[in-house]
Design an enzyme around this catalytic site. Structure first.
Site, mmCIF file in Angstrom:
data_model
loop_
_atom_site.group_PDB
_atom_site.id
_atom_site.type_symbol
_atom_site.label_atom_id
_atom_site.label_comp_id
_atom_site.label_asym_id
_atom_site.label_seq_id
_atom_site.Cartn_x
_atom_site.Cartn_y
_atom_site.Cartn_z
ATOM 1 N N ASP A 39 23.482 -6.542 -5.852
ATOM 2 C CA ASP A 39 23.058 -6.350 -7.337
ATOM 3 C C ASP A 39 21.474 -6.652 -7.592
ATOM 4 O OD1 ASP A 39 23.644 -8.925 -7.085
ATOM 5 O OD2 ASP A 39 24.649 -9.077 -8.830
ATOM 6 N N HIS A 227 -6.675 -1.169 4.637
ATOM 7 C CA HIS A 227 -5.927 -1.455 3.821
ATOM 8 C C HIS A 227 -4.852 -2.671 4.455
ATOM 9 C CE1 HIS A 227 -5.513 2.339 0.894
ATOM 10 N NE2 HIS A 227 -6.785 1.347 0.639
ATOM 11 N N ASP A 244 -9.683 -7.485 -2.176
ATOM 12 C CA ASP A 244 -9.683 -6.181 -2.791
ATOM 13 C C ASP A 244 -8.252 -6.173 -3.554
ATOM 14 O OD1 ASP A 244 -9.475 -3.678 -3.803
ATOM 15 O OD2 ASP A 244 -9.839 -2.821 -1.974
ATOM 16 N N ASP A 255 -9.609 -2.513 -10.117
ATOM 17 C CA ASP A 255 -9.581 -2.406 -8.553
ATOM 18 C C ASP A 255 -10.946 -2.928 -8.457
ATOM 19 O OD1 ASP A 255 -9.480 -1.595 -6.090
ATOM 20 O OD2 ASP A 255 -9.425 0.428 -6.549
ATOM 21 N N HIS A 334 -14.583 5.961 4.416
ATOM 22 C CA HIS A 334 -13.674 6.194 3.373
ATOM 23 C C HIS A 334 -14.626 6.866 2.175
ATOM 24 C CE1 HIS A 334 -15.207 2.660 1.158
ATOM 25 N NE2 HIS A 334 -15.032 2.052 2.303
ATOM 26 N N HIS A 338 -13.180 6.708 -6.657
ATOM 27 C CA HIS A 338 -11.784 7.095 -6.833
ATOM 28 C C HIS A 338 -11.797 7.192 -8.495
ATOM 29 C CE1 HIS A 338 -9.527 3.560 -6.990
ATOM 30 N NE2 HIS A 338 -9.896 3.341 -5.555
ATOM 31 N N HIS A 345 -5.178 4.974 -8.140
ATOM 32 C CA HIS A 345 -5.876 6.085 -7.427
ATOM 33 C C HIS A 345 -5.559 7.354 -8.147
ATOM 34 C CE1 HIS A 345 -6.399 4.594 -3.149
ATOM 35 N NE2 HIS A 345 -7.224 3.684 -4.012
ATOM 36 N N GLU A 378 -17.333 1.969 -4.456
ATOM 37 C CA GLU A 378 -16.939 1.196 -3.603
ATOM 38 C C GLU A 378 -17.464 1.411 -2.082
ATOM 39 O OE1 GLU A 378 -12.619 1.218 -2.831
ATOM 40 O OE2 GLU A 378 -12.137 2.391 -4.332
ATOM 41 N N TYR A 382 -18.605 -1.315 7.805
ATOM 42 C CA TYR A 382 -17.296 -1.903 8.625
ATOM 43 C C TYR A 382 -17.531 -1.855 10.152
ATOM 44 C CZ TYR A 382 -15.285 -0.901 4.336
ATOM 45 O OH TYR A 382 -14.806 -0.710 2.767
ATOM 46 N N ARG A 416 -17.245 -4.801 1.774
ATOM 47 C CA ARG A 416 -17.087 -3.639 0.838
ATOM 48 C C ARG A 416 -17.322 -4.406 -0.589
ATOM 49 N NH1 ARG A 416 -12.439 -1.840 2.323
ATOM 50 N NH2 ARG A 416 -10.845 -2.824 0.929
ATOM 51 N N GLU A 418 -16.985 -3.572 -4.899
ATOM 52 C CA GLU A 418 -16.404 -2.364 -5.414
ATOM 53 C C GLU A 418 -16.312 -2.827 -7.134
ATOM 54 O OE1 GLU A 418 -12.068 -1.862 -4.719
ATOM 55 O OE2 GLU A 418 -11.983 0.313 -5.879
HETATM 56 N N1 GLY Z 1 -7.796 -0.979 -3.337
HETATM 57 C C1 GLY Z 1 -7.917 0.244 -2.801
HETATM 58 C C2 GLY Z 1 -8.769 0.923 -2.928
HETATM 59 O O1 GLY Z 1 -9.909 0.325 -3.186
HETATM 60 O O2 GLY Z 1 -9.158 2.245 -3.044
HETATM 61 MN MN MN Z 2 -10.640 1.376 -5.130
HETATM 62 MN MN MN Z 3 -9.874 -1.675 -4.108
#
Ligand code: GLY
Ligand code: MN
Ligand code: MN
Length: 448
Positions: A39, A227, A244, A255, A334, A338, A345, A378, A382, A416, A418
């Protein structure tokens, strides 16, 4: 039930969806409780479309919009006293009406009868798949149009209203504070999960218990795993930590990524790589404005990264050629950006807004930027063993890439950076992200 939904114009949004889909009943099924075992349940996260149209953050609800009769009705599960023993206070329809500004609220057990009445005069039902499944018998004979409902919601959700941007700003401010706290506290010998724990605790302390996505706390070579979620490695002096992460505020995401030295000082090599990414990020943010196609921003970021890799003597040749032949993708595999909103996303809108991808590789976000879009910027650089050691890449890019030199960076991981920005009419984008990113500011924030 959570209150304070007044700042968002839910009634107007429901009227807007009714105007887009005037010739059918509109029926949405909210998120359901999901059993984990026995439960116990997984944390509840309301479906984004449901949050968008009514802000109700409770499981097992439905929303019915009858465009012709101008009716909007929220259906809630009936909670009996036995459940109140376990769940505490759950508002009834009168309270929910006040909290959410929905003109009519009823219990879910009244929904089949209501649907029977409301379907009169319609041939179509704009319902999501869950609603179609749940009410198959009573909807029989109506033409189901789940795709058109999803498309209309994507279109509506693309440009954010000022109220939505204010919630994203709240999520961003808490996320930024949490990032700064981690920068100040992280040290060699910490496990990655200690950075994660501090970040998430700071978000909770800000009253934002839900995250927009799983935290990535990646140190050393792990920072090249895009990821990475294991977050279980012990960090060492001299390494970078890529964090991140993002909180969400009433469903609206932040994000943010920062990459900083665990010991508080960048090495010369780390400065070289970091500076390339920072330049790409700052230039792209400065370029972002309405009318620009997101793929062109991405192209610019690839060009800056290609130039940077040339300065490191890892790539050779003309930067545009390195973008075209895909060599730069070995180090930046990448997208730049986004959309962000109720989904981290978020969709770039409906089919009308999606443009042809000018690249040979997959890019999810190819649309003209519009005022009210909230997007991430972002770029990353790498050193990924799976790409550098791939014999096909070695063959294809042998003229463009000095693989021997690239191998020397395999222990590096990646960088990265962002930020989240709002595209604004007639001006530069507004950056919502208040976390240090210049080298000297990051080192000062690390404070060691
Ligand atoms: N955290 C995933 C991205 O940056 O899209
Ligand atoms: Mn992102
Ligand atoms: Mn991110």
């Amino acid at each position: 039930m959570k209150s304070a939904t007044q700042s968002l114009p839910y009634p107007a949004l429901r009227r807007a969806i009714a105007r887009r889909l005037p010739d059918g009943l509109i029926l949405l099924c909210g998120g359901e409780r999901v059993a984990r075992n026995a439960d116990t349940e997984y944390d509840f996260r309301q479906k984004s479309d449901f949050l968008y149209l009514c802000g109700v953050d409770e499981p097992d609800c439905h929303l019915l919009i009858d465009p012709r009769r101008g009716r909007q009705t929220l259906f809630m599960p009936r909670i009996d006293n036995e459940h109140r023993v376990w769940l505490g206070h759950v508002p009834g329809p009168a309270e929910a009406k006040r909290l959410y500004g929905v003109p009519r609220v009823a219990y879910c057990d009244a929904l089949p009868k209501e649907l029977k009445r409301a379907r009169q005069g319609y041939r179509k039902v704009y319902a999501d798949q869950a609603a179609l499944r749940a009410h198959r018998p009573v909807l029989r004979g109506l033409q189901p149009a789940p795709g058109e409902l999803a498309e209309a919601l994507r279109e509506l959700r693309a440009c954010k209203t000022p109220g939505e941007i204010a919630l994203i700003e709240k999520a961003s401010a808490a996320t930024a504070r949490a990032h700064r706290a981690v920068m100040a506290a992280a040290r060699p010998g910490w496990f990655e999960y200690e950075a994660q724990a501090l970040f998430e605790a700071e978000c909770r302390r800000a009253g934002l218990p839900l995250l927009a996505f799983q935290t990535i706390a990646a140190s050393g070579a792990n920072s090249a795993v895009l990821h990475y979620h294991r977050n279980d490695r012990r960090m060492r002096a001299g390494e970078l930590l890529l964090l991140d992460s993002g909180a969400e505020c009433r469903g609206y995401a932040a994000d943010i990524t920062r990459t900083f030295p665990v010991s508080g000082r960048f090495t010369a090599r780390q400065k070289d790589v970091y500076s390339i990414v920072l330049q790409a990020q700052k230039e792209c943010i400065a370029m972002a404005r309405p009318g620009l196609v997101s793929a062109e921003l991405h192209r610019h970021s690839m060009r800056v990264i290609a130039e940077g890799l040339k300065s490191l003597r890892i790539l050779r040749g003309d930067a545009d050629g390195l973008v075209e032949n895909g060599a730069v993708r070995l180090f930046y595999p990448h997208g730049l950006s986004h959309m962000m909103g109720l989904d981290v996303h978020d969709s770039p809108g409906g089919k009308k807004r999606m443009l042809r991808n000018p690249f040979k590789f997959m890019l999810r976000f190819v649309a003209k930027l519009e005022p009210g879009f909230v997007v991430t910027v972002e770029p990353g650089l790498y050193f990924i063993p799976a790409l550098i050691n791939d014999p096909r890449n070695r063959r294809k890019h042998r003229a463009s890439v000095d693989f021997r030199r690239a191998e020397g960076f395999l222990d590096f991981g990646g960088v990265r950076i962002e930020d989240d920005i709002v595209i604004t009419a007639g001006g530069p984008a507004r950056d919502l992200t208040d976390v240090p990113k210049e080298i000297r500011d990051v080192e000062a924030a690390c404070g060691r």
